[in-house]
Write an enzyme that holds these catalytic residues in place. Structure first.
Site, PDB file in Angstrom:
ATOM      1  N   ASN A  88       0.867  -1.180   0.000  1.00  0.00           N
ATOM      2  CA  ASN A  88       0.000   0.000   0.000  1.00  0.00           C
ATOM      3  C   ASN A  88       0.905   1.230   0.000  1.00  0.00           C
ATOM      4  OD1 ASN A  88      -2.354  -1.590   0.186  1.00  0.00           O
ATOM      5  ND2 ASN A  88      -2.143  -1.730   2.393  1.00  0.00           N
ATOM      6  N   HIS A 101       6.692  -1.677   3.541  1.00  0.00           N
ATOM      7  CA  HIS A 101       6.431  -3.059   3.950  1.00  0.00           C
ATOM      8  C   HIS A 101       5.629  -3.776   2.883  1.00  0.00           C
ATOM      9  CE1 HIS A 101       3.272  -0.435   5.580  1.00  0.00           C
ATOM     10  NE2 HIS A 101       2.434  -1.438   5.367  1.00  0.00           N
TER      11      HIS A 101
HETATM   12  P1  5GP Z   1      -0.484  -0.435   5.821  1.00  0.00           P
HETATM   13  O1  5GP Z   1      -1.896  -0.094   6.175  1.00  0.00           O
HETATM   14  O2  5GP Z   1       0.456   0.706   6.138  1.00  0.00           O
HETATM   15  O3  5GP Z   1      -0.288  -0.995   4.455  1.00  0.00           O
HETATM   16  O4  5GP Z   1      -0.085  -1.637   6.777  1.00  0.00           O
HETATM   17  C1  5GP Z   1       0.316  -1.473   8.086  1.00  0.00           C
HETATM   18  C2  5GP Z   1       0.053  -2.770   8.781  1.00  0.00           C
HETATM   19  O5  5GP Z   1       0.763  -2.767  10.005  1.00  0.00           O
HETATM   20  C3  5GP Z   1      -1.413  -3.007   9.112  1.00  0.00           C
HETATM   21  O6  5GP Z   1      -1.862  -4.199   8.483  1.00  0.00           O
HETATM   22  C4  5GP Z   1      -1.431  -3.106  10.630  1.00  0.00           C
HETATM   23  O7  5GP Z   1      -2.331  -4.072  11.117  1.00  0.00           O
HETATM   24  C5  5GP Z   1       0.006  -3.438  10.964  1.00  0.00           C
HETATM   25  N1  5GP Z   1       0.465  -2.951  12.235  1.00  0.00           N
HETATM   26  C6  5GP Z   1       0.302  -1.683  12.739  1.00  0.00           C
HETATM   27  N2  5GP Z   1       0.878  -1.589  13.943  1.00  0.00           N
HETATM   28  C7  5GP Z   1       1.423  -2.811  14.212  1.00  0.00           C
HETATM   29  C8  5GP Z   1       2.158  -3.326  15.317  1.00  0.00           C
HETATM   30  O8  5GP Z   1       2.432  -2.641  16.308  1.00  0.00           O
HETATM   31  N3  5GP Z   1       2.566  -4.618  15.235  1.00  0.00           N
HETATM   32  C9  5GP Z   1       2.280  -5.404  14.163  1.00  0.00           C
HETATM   33  N4  5GP Z   1       2.730  -6.664  14.183  1.00  0.00           N
HETATM   34  N5  5GP Z   1       1.600  -4.944  13.086  1.00  0.00           N
HETATM   35  C10 5GP Z   1       1.166  -3.668  13.130  1.00  0.00           C
END
Ligand code: 5GP
Length: 115
Positions: A88, A101
């Site tokens: 994303n 990521h």
């Molecule tokens: P994005 O929305 O930026 O593509 O993905 C971020 C991801 O990080 C989300 O799926 C969310 O659930 C995950 N995430 C956010 N904070 C944490 C955390 O403290 N630990 C873990 N393991 N995942 C996290």
């Protein structure tokens, strides 16, 4: 430009995460809010804001991320059943953590288009 996020703290082990794969340059851990039976995040230890911010000098590191995703998927038994790798990029695409990521998703049927 280097910056701090929650993922920086996970890399430094300042907050817990279920780490399942690690190399010198890459870390993979379970997503805290899984969207599929397997939902693993694969990140570079180098803080890159997102794919748009990646530089040609980081070409090898970007390759490492994809190869790590393939290895984690293989170890998780997903190579045959299928899996999806998602990035994303920016708020409009759902990015909430501004440290590059890959989401590795699998273990269920994955619809297309993803929405
Ligand atoms: P994005 O929305 O930026 O593509 O993905 C971020 C991801 O990080 C989300 O799926 C969310 O659930 C995950 N995430 C956010 N904070 C944490 C955390 O403290 N630990 C873990 N393991 N995942 C996290």
């Amino acid at each position: 430009m280097s910056h701090e996020t929650i993922f920086t703290k996970i890399i430094r082990r300042e907050i817990p995460a279920e780490i399942i794969y690690e190399t010198e340059r890459v870390l993979a851990f379970k997503d805290i809010s899984p969207q599929a039976p397997t939902h693993i995040l694969i990140i570079p230890k180098l803080a890159i804001r997102n794919l748009s911010d990646a530089q040609p000098s980081e070409r090898d590191l970007l390759g490492d991320l994809l190869l790590a995703a393939a290895e984690v998927a293989k170890r998780g038994g997903l190579a045959e059943s299928g899996y999806r790798v998602v990035i994303n990029n920016e708020v409009g695409a759902g990015q909430t953590v501004f440290h590059l990521h890959l989401h590795l998703l699998g273990g269920r049927a994955l619809g297309w288009p993803p929405g």
